[in-house]
Structure formats: structure tokens, C-alpha cells
Design a protein around this motif. Structure first.
Motif, mmCIF file in Angstrom:
data_model
loop_
_atom_site.group_PDB
_atom_site.id
_atom_site.type_symbol
_atom_site.label_atom_id
_atom_site.label_comp_id
_atom_site.label_asym_id
_atom_site.label_seq_id
_atom_site.Cartn_x
_atom_site.Cartn_y
_atom_site.Cartn_z
ATOM 1 N N VAL A 177 -71.003 -3.745 -20.941
ATOM 2 C CA VAL A 177 -71.356 -2.577 -21.750
ATOM 3 C C VAL A 177 -72.782 -2.717 -22.282
ATOM 4 O O VAL A 177 -73.564 -1.761 -22.264
ATOM 5 N N LEU A 178 -73.116 -3.904 -22.753
ATOM 6 C CA LEU A 178 -74.454 -4.128 -23.301
ATOM 7 C C LEU A 178 -75.538 -3.764 -22.284
ATOM 8 O O LEU A 178 -76.459 -2.987 -22.572
ATOM 9 N N LEU A 179 -75.436 -4.276 -21.069
ATOM 10 C CA LEU A 179 -76.467 -4.014 -20.069
ATOM 11 C C LEU A 179 -76.440 -2.567 -19.588
ATOM 12 O O LEU A 179 -77.494 -1.932 -19.423
ATOM 13 N N MET B 155 -91.131 3.692 -16.868
ATOM 14 C CA MET B 155 -92.336 3.257 -16.166
ATOM 15 C C MET B 155 -92.827 1.907 -16.694
ATOM 16 O O MET B 155 -93.405 1.108 -15.947
ATOM 17 N N ASP B 156 -92.569 1.627 -17.969
ATOM 18 C CA ASP B 156 -92.879 0.294 -18.486
ATOM 19 C C ASP B 156 -92.004 -0.749 -17.790
ATOM 20 O O ASP B 156 -92.472 -1.845 -17.443
ATOM 21 N N PHE B 157 -90.756 -0.407 -17.556
ATOM 22 C CA PHE B 157 -89.854 -1.275 -16.810
ATOM 23 C C PHE B 157 -90.363 -1.463 -15.379
ATOM 24 O O PHE B 157 -90.347 -2.584 -14.842
ATOM 25 N N ALA B 158 -90.814 -0.380 -14.757
ATOM 26 C CA ALA B 158 -91.343 -0.475 -13.393
ATOM 27 C C ALA B 158 -92.544 -1.428 -13.349
ATOM 28 O O ALA B 158 -92.679 -2.246 -12.420
ATOM 29 N N ARG B 159 -93.406 -1.330 -14.347
ATOM 30 C CA ARG B 159 -94.541 -2.255 -14.397
ATOM 31 C C ARG B 159 -94.061 -3.693 -14.605
ATOM 32 O O ARG B 159 -94.607 -4.633 -14.013
ATOM 33 N N HIS B 160 -93.020 -3.849 -15.413
ATOM 34 C CA HIS B 160 -92.458 -5.178 -15.694
ATOM 35 C C HIS B 160 -91.969 -5.852 -14.416
ATOM 36 O O HIS B 160 -92.089 -7.075 -14.267
ATOM 37 N N VAL B 161 -91.421 -5.068 -13.479
ATOM 38 C CA VAL B 161 -90.869 -5.647 -12.248
ATOM 39 C C VAL B 161 -91.857 -5.566 -11.088
ATOM 40 O O VAL B 161 -91.483 -5.813 -9.929
ATOM 41 N N TRP C 69 -81.782 -7.514 -17.851
ATOM 42 C CA TRP C 69 -81.542 -8.584 -18.832
ATOM 43 C C TRP C 69 -82.864 -9.046 -19.444
ATOM 44 O O TRP C 69 -82.993 -9.155 -20.669
ATOM 45 N N GLU C 70 -83.852 -9.304 -18.606
ATOM 46 C CA GLU C 70 -85.140 -9.807 -19.092
ATOM 47 C C GLU C 70 -85.900 -8.742 -19.881
ATOM 48 O O GLU C 70 -86.480 -9.029 -20.941
ATOM 49 N N TYR C 71 -85.919 -7.509 -19.378
ATOM 50 C CA TYR C 71 -86.705 -6.458 -20.013
ATOM 51 C C TYR C 71 -86.220 -6.174 -21.430
ATOM 52 O O TYR C 71 -87.028 -5.969 -22.339
ATOM 53 N N PHE C 72 -84.902 -6.180 -21.600
ATOM 54 C CA PHE C 72 -84.351 -5.895 -22.926
ATOM 55 C C PHE C 72 -84.111 -7.171 -23.733
ATOM 56 O O PHE C 72 -83.511 -7.115 -24.811
ATOM 57 N N ASP C 73 -84.589 -8.306 -23.220
ATOM 58 C CA ASP C 73 -84.605 -9.569 -23.956
ATOM 59 C C ASP C 73 -83.213 -9.902 -24.521
ATOM 60 O O ASP C 73 -83.038 -10.087 -25.731
ATOM 61 N N ILE C 74 -82.237 -9.979 -23.628
ATOM 62 C CA ILE C 74 -80.882 -10.292 -24.057
ATOM 63 C C ILE C 74 -80.858 -11.667 -24.706
ATOM 64 O O ILE C 74 -81.370 -12.649 -24.155
ATOM 65 N N ASP C 75 -80.270 -11.730 -25.896
ATOM 66 C CA ASP C 75 -80.246 -12.947 -26.716
ATOM 67 C C ASP C 75 -78.905 -13.651 -26.509
ATOM 68 O O ASP C 75 -77.968 -13.485 -27.292
ATOM 69 N N THR D 166 -78.802 2.876 -19.537
ATOM 70 C CA THR D 166 -78.601 4.320 -19.648
ATOM 71 C C THR D 166 -79.413 4.917 -20.792
ATOM 72 O O THR D 166 -80.106 5.922 -20.628
ATOM 73 N N LEU D 167 -79.314 4.296 -21.963
ATOM 74 C CA LEU D 167 -79.972 4.846 -23.147
ATOM 75 C C LEU D 167 -81.454 4.479 -23.199
ATOM 76 O O LEU D 167 -82.291 5.306 -23.574
ATOM 77 N N GLY D 168 -81.769 3.258 -22.828
ATOM 78 C CA GLY D 168 -83.147 2.807 -22.928
ATOM 79 C C GLY D 168 -84.039 3.302 -21.806
ATOM 80 O O GLY D 168 -85.212 3.617 -22.041
ATOM 81 N N LEU D 169 -83.505 3.380 -20.571
ATOM 82 C CA LEU D 169 -84.319 3.794 -19.432
ATOM 83 C C LEU D 169 -84.123 5.265 -19.091
ATOM 84 O O LEU D 169 -85.090 6.014 -18.986
ATOM 85 N N HIS D 170 -82.887 5.694 -18.911
ATOM 86 C CA HIS D 170 -82.660 7.089 -18.510
ATOM 87 C C HIS D 170 -82.917 8.066 -19.662
ATOM 88 O O HIS D 170 -83.511 9.127 -19.453
#
Length: 655
Positions: free
Chosen positions: A285-287, A21-27, A53-59, A292-296
Motif C-alpha cells: 500500500v505504501l509504494l 518528470m522529476d522522477f523521470a530525471r531521477h531514473v 522506493w528510492e525516489y520517495f526515500d522509504i525509511d 498514485t498520489l505522488g506521481l499520477h
């Protein structure tokens, strides 16, 4: 058609606090439900994956030019121009004094690896590998149980841009060599042994045999895991002890690589020959794993993840990727239910305050059958019980509710080594229907297709994915023109991924998995090709021919019989049965010893000599002959009647 009553609905407070839901608010979709998010994720692939990519701040070391430069399957081009490194992201979100990995085993013992120690070990092993000549694109392979050594070795290889592959030590050295020799590896990392069901399995001789089967090795690193001394042996390459490789004082530097640079090779089960090497890239794999792990799974720095797996099952890759989220991950060496402590995993989960507990349907069904009660160990920290490997029957859902917790999300998941992720499962804001997967995963354009390639709802069809995923394979190893890759997934429905599972997409949006539509043996989520079994059994002089199948049953069980045609004058007695089982146990895999060994008058083939594995499986499950095989293509059509009768007799006995 009315929507059935869910078995469980999510807690609104937990939903509001979730990463999803934090991701949903982000978008800008704060009021969206899961169906809304899912629809957006598969209709606007660039918008969705760019947001991940943006939400998880890919470096990234260099930025991407476009999210999806070319949409096609196979061959989609994702995040063109970007360079990054998976290992950097796996280690960047961990506080130095936080516990990164908890090493567990079936005896109940454990030790913890802090983030600072993990980084130091990865840096040390990476420096050792570099001195041994390992560079970007070279291959490093592991013959290892599920311990922190495997995670350290993988991250060290990845940090250099080298390509990693691993398999568990319950694989015979010949089976491991069938996989690793294809890669022409530079370094082998192997343990002295592993634990299983109260026994320490010595793999020192097996390691030596495997090393001799890999002529390209420059070095072998020997891990002292179970305390067996490594004697002086005639290895074909330089030998180094793990302790020497992992205890140097070094600074970790991660080599930037293109988004689609190979990260690891995971292997298919080898149903029709040598196992296929499936290559996945750093960025995909990173994304995919962050999603999968961060959102689901809703993992973050306060979580602890324990999923029972071996190193050659794709769930091990997710165990390693848990670090991407900043959560603690657990490794586990041993049987999931050893005879002396069949509830050891629940005990360890309570002790270490595990929040996401993962297992297989057979494990949950076995716990219920033998009266194991996890509640005696206080599983109150567990908020998700994940389950994959095969379809989870509806009967398991009340048991989890009653013995683990009535607010626990039972997340049945279906995915594949092929994409090293899930196609369908649950999310923090999805209802749960017993016997069903709550919904397709975000970003997965999943459908059920009929034989003509049309989507069907509330009817059984082939699991397909109609738009690309970032973690779809880059290619198969040693498949220069892509023929094997296209044949594996895209020959049935051109331009559409066909996975090989029978599913039903329901009118209320859930997914029901009915089992494999190919002949892969999938026991407890650990896949093995039938060819591995046939090759071992048919080497025995008493056996003229063999056929093994794995059949999913209506009650959630999995029946794996071995049919044998005996050599002239041979009787299938007790000693021969034991000889066959031992041959499979030592020559293929101890986890794929058949449930029954049945003497048959013959094995049916196509007229070109291919065993009719899938048709036999479906006949035994009760499918009509006309739906599974054209008798005109069978070398001995009369054999089909035999297997039809055999299946009918077995169903009658179990009724």
C-alpha cells in the motif's frame, strides 16, 4: 488509424515542474514521454519499483534483499527482508504547524487538525489500544463516518502492527457485522451518528447492536461526533469515550513489521454470499499509494486533496494516504449535494484552496443537469478533477472545462478495492480524450483479453493485469488455502489477473471502460453485493423472490431496477413499494434503493439454482441472447424472452 485530437493537452510548464518528470530525471529518463516511462515500468518491474522506493526515500528499519524475489500471480514476493511501518511514513513528512487534515461537513462548518495534533492523537489512541490488549496482528474495526476520527484510529492501529477495517454508518448493523465478525476484532470504534442531506442520523442503537454481534470485543470506543449523548447501555465489553482515549500525553512509537504484514482488510460487496475480506500489506500500500498520489496526482506539501467518499469505499483509503505525500487531506461528512446547498463541495473547495478535487460521474452529470456553476465560487486553485466509480461519459468533459477551468486536468480513473488503487487514469504529461482514460497507470501491465486469452486492441475485452502489482491482495481473510482468492481473479485466465471490467485499449494508448462484467452493484463508486439487497427484500412476506441489477447506460447513467416475484394474492401497490424501499434503506444501504421496482413473472436461474444476474443485466443492455446465456442451462428458458422484451421496450422509450 490516425490518433484522434485530444480534448486537452497538458501545459508544458506544469509538466516540467511535476513530480513525475522529476522522477523521470531521477531514473535517467529526462527526455521520456509517458509512453516511454510506462513501457519501462511494466517491462522492468524490479527497476521501476526499486526506483519508487528510492525516489520517495522509504525509511525501512531493515533493508530489503530483493525487489521482486518471486514473480508469480498470486503469491508474488516483494521487497523480501524489509521491515517498515505505514503509519510512520504517513506522519513523517508533515511539518508540525502544517494543517494535516481539514474536517468538513455538509453544513459548511470545518475544523483543522495540525500535524502536531494529529501525531499526538495517534500516539494517545495507540497507547489506549495497547492497554486494551491490542498488539501486532490483532484487529481494530471502525463504524465511522468520514471524519478525522477514522484517520486517527486507523493510524493508531497501524502503528501497533494491528489490522484495521472500517465501514460507514449508513450500513445497517447486520451488514457491518457480516464484515467485521469474520475478523474477530478486539476493539470497535464507533460514532454517535452522521450527517446526510440535512438530517442527523442517530447510530447509537445501531452501535450497541453491532457490538453485541461481535463477541470477541474487549472494548468499544465511543466517538461524540454529532453531539448525541451516549446513555448508559449494557455493552458486551468495556466502554471508553473517545475523548479519554485521544487526549493522553504519549510518545508515538511505530512497530516495524515485514513488508507484507497486514495493514487493513477491505471488503468486497458480497455478491454471492458473505463479503470477502481482502487483505493488503503495509509495504504494498505504501509504494502503490505514493506512486498514485505522488506521481499520477502530483501531490506534495503545498497541495490540498478533497475526494468525496464514504469510509467503506476504497477512495477513503487514498484520502488517508494523502498524508504520505505531505499534502493536506480533507474529510467530509454528509451528502455530496444536500438539498439546501447542492454546490457545497465546490464552495468548500474554493474556501480551502483545494488542488485535487475528486468525485463520481453521477455527481458531475448531476451538477450539469441541475445548472450548478462551480465558477461562482472561484475554483481557480483546482488543477485536477478526479473522477471514478464508473465510466465518465464524453459529455461531462466540456462541462468541467467551461465551469471549473479550461486548464483543469479531468482525470477519469478506473481501479478497484481489490488492489486499493487505480489500473488506468491520467498523469501530468498525458493528453485527455473525452470519454477515455488517458493511459494505464505506471507499473500496471494492463491489457484487454478476448475469451481465448489473447490481447486485443480497439476491441472490447476483459480488463486483465499480466504482471504483479505490490498492492495485489496478500490473501483473503479466512481463506487458508487461497482457493477463494484464486477463484476470484485467476480462474478464468490462469496466472493472469482478471478484474471483471469490460474495457477497450485503443490504438493511441488510452483505455475505455464499459462497465462491470460481473454483478456487483456499483452506485456512485459505492459497491454493494446484490445478495445484500436480495436478503433484505426476500425476508418480506409479500415477496417470493427478487433480483436486482445495476446497468451502465450509454449516456453515463446507471439504472438499478429491482425485479420482484410477488407472493400469491399480493399486489405491487404504493404502500408495498414504500415498504420494500424502506427495508432496503434500513437493512442494507440507503444509497442502493432501486430506481424502479418491477413485478415480473419469474427470476431465471441456472439448473443448479443460481440467479442469472449478469446475463439479465446484459440482456437488458441489448446484448444478443446467444452471447450471454446458454438456454440449455436455464431452469425456465421462456423467462429469457421476457427480459429481452423488457430491455427492448425500455430502450425504445428512451430513444
Amino acid at each position: 488509424m490516425s490518433v484522434p485530437e485530444p480534448f486537452m493537452t497538458p501545459d508544458p510548464r506544469a509538466v516540467a515542474d511535476s513530480n513525475l518528470m522529476d522522477f523521470a530525471r531521477h531514473v535517467g529518463m529526462s527526455g521520456a514521454d509517458y509512453a516511454d516511462l510506462y513501457h519501462w515500468s511494466v517491462t522492468d518491474l524490479e527497476g521501476f519499483w526499486g526506483a519508487v522506493w528510492e525516489y520517495f526515500d522509504i525509511d525501512a528499519d531493515t533493508p530489503y534483499e530483493r525487489v521482486l524475489a518471486e514473480e508469480r500471480m498470486p503469491g508474488a514476493r516483494w521487497f523480501t527482508g524489509a521491515t517498515l511501518n505505514y503509519a510512520h511514513h504517513a506522519l513523517r513528512n508533515l511539518a508540525d504547524d502544517a494543517v494535516a487534515v481539514i474536517a468538513l461537513d455538509e453544513t459548511g462548518s470545518c475544523y483543522e487538525v495540525t500535524a502536531s495534533r494529529l501525531r499526538a492523537q495517534v500516539a494517545s489512541v495507540a497507547a489506549t489500544l495497547r492497554e486494551l490488549g491490542v498488539g501486532s496482528g490483532d484487529r481494530v474495526v471502525g463504524y465511522l463516518p468520514n471524519t478525522p476520527h477514522a484517520i486517527v484510529a486507523f493510524l493508531a492501529a497501524a502503528s501497533l502492527g494491528a489490522v484495521w477495517s472500517v465501514c460507514g454508518q449508513d450500513y445497517a448493523p447486520e451488514a457491518a457485522a457480516d464484515r467485521f465478525a469474520q475478523l474477530e476484532p478486539t476493539v470497535l470504534i464507533a460514532a454517535d451518528g452522521y450527517l446526510f442531506n440535512g438530517t442527523t442520523h442517530d447510530r447509537r442503537d445501531a452501535t450497541l447492536e453491532l457490538a453485541h454481534a461481535l463477541p470477541t470485543l474487549k472494548s468499544t470506543l465511543l466517538v461524540d461526533h454529532v453531539g448525541l449523548p451516549w446513555p448508559s447501555r449494557a455493552y458486551p465489553s468495556l466502554v471508553l469515550p473517545w475523548e479519554e482515549a485521544a487526549t493522553r500525553t504519549e510518545e508515538l512509537t511505530c512497530t516495524p513489521v515485514p513488508f507484507d504484514h497486514p495493514l487493513w482488510v477491505v471488503f468486497s460487496s458480497g455478491t454471492t454470499g458473505l463479503p470477502k475480506g481482502i487483505v493488503h500489506g503495509h509495504g504494498g500500500v505504501l509504494l502503490e499509494h505514493l506512486k498514485t498520489l505522488g506521481l499520477h496526482c502530483d501531490l506534495g506539501p503545498d497541495d490540498c486533496f478533497l475526494w468525496y467518499t464514504t469510509t467503506h469505499w476504497m477512495m477513503w483509503n487514498l484520502v488517508a494516504s494523502t498524508l504520505l505525500t505531505g499534502a493536506t487531506t480533507c474529510t467530509y461528512d454528509g451528502s455530496p449535494a444536500p438539498l439546501t446547498q447542492p454546490d457545497i463541495l465546490w464552495k468548500l473547495a474554493a474556501r480551502h484552496r483545494v488542488t485535487v478535487f475528486g468525485t463520481s460521474p453521477q455527481y458531475l452529470l448531476g451538477m450539469a443537469k441541475f445548472g450548478i456553476d462551480p465558477s461562482v465560487h472561484d475554483p481557480s486553485s483546482i488543477r485536477v478533477v478526479g473522477c471514478t466509480g464508473s465510466a465518465l461519459p464524453a459529455s461531462a468533459y466540456p462541462w468541467v472545462r467551461d465551469h471549473v477551468g479550461d486548464r483543469v486536468l479531468l482525470a477519469s480513473i478506473s481501479g478497484g478495492t481489490d488492489v486499493v488503487s487505480g489500473f488506468a487514469g491520467s498523469a501530468p504529461n498525458t493528453p485527455v480524450w473525452a470519454g477515455e482514460l488517458s493511459a494505464p497507470h505506471l507499473g500496471v501491465a494492463l491489457a484487454a483479453y478476448d475469451a481465448e486469452g489473447f490481447p486485443v486492441v480497439d476491441r472490447v475485452g476483459e480488463l486483465v493485469v499480466t504482471r504483479p502489482m505490490p498492492s495485489m491482495p496478500l490473501y483473503f481473510w479466512n481463506d487458508p488455502d487461497g482457493t477463494r482468492y484464486r477463484d476470484a481473479y485467476f480462474s478464468f485466465y490462469p496466472g493472469v489477473w482478471r478484474h471483471g471490467d469490460w474495457i477497450t485499449v485503443t490504438g493511441h494508448g488510452s483505455v475505455i471502460v464499459h462497465g462491470r462484467s460481473d454483478s456487483t452493484l456499483n452506485r456512485n463508486g459505492v459497491r454493494l453485493g446484490s445478495a445484500d439487497i436480495h436478503g433484505v427484500v426476500e425476508r418480506l412476506p409479500e415477496i417470493a423472490e427478487a433480483l436486482v441489477i445495476g446497468a451502465e447506460e450509454p449516456d453515463g447513467g446507471y439504472w438499478m431496477p429491482l425485479f420482484v416475484v410477488l407472493a400469491a394474492g399480493v399486489t405491487l401497490d404504493g404502500p408495498l413499494r414504500q415498504k420494500i424501499k424502506e427495508a432496503i434503506r434500513t437493512g442494507a444501504s440507503p444509497r442502493h434503493v432501486p430506481d424502479e421496482i418491477i413485478e415480473v413473472p419469474g427470476i431465471p436461474h441456472t439448473r443448479t439454482g443460481k440467479k442469472l444476474e449478469v446475463p439479465v443485466k446484459r440482456l437488458l443492455q441489448g446484448a444478443p441472447v446467444e452471447q450471454v446465456v446458454n438456454l440449455a442451462t436455464v431452469d425456465v428458458p421462456g423467462l429469457i424472452d421476457y427480459y429481452v422484451r423488457l430491455g427492448a421496450e425500455r430502450r425504445e422509450r428512451s430513444a
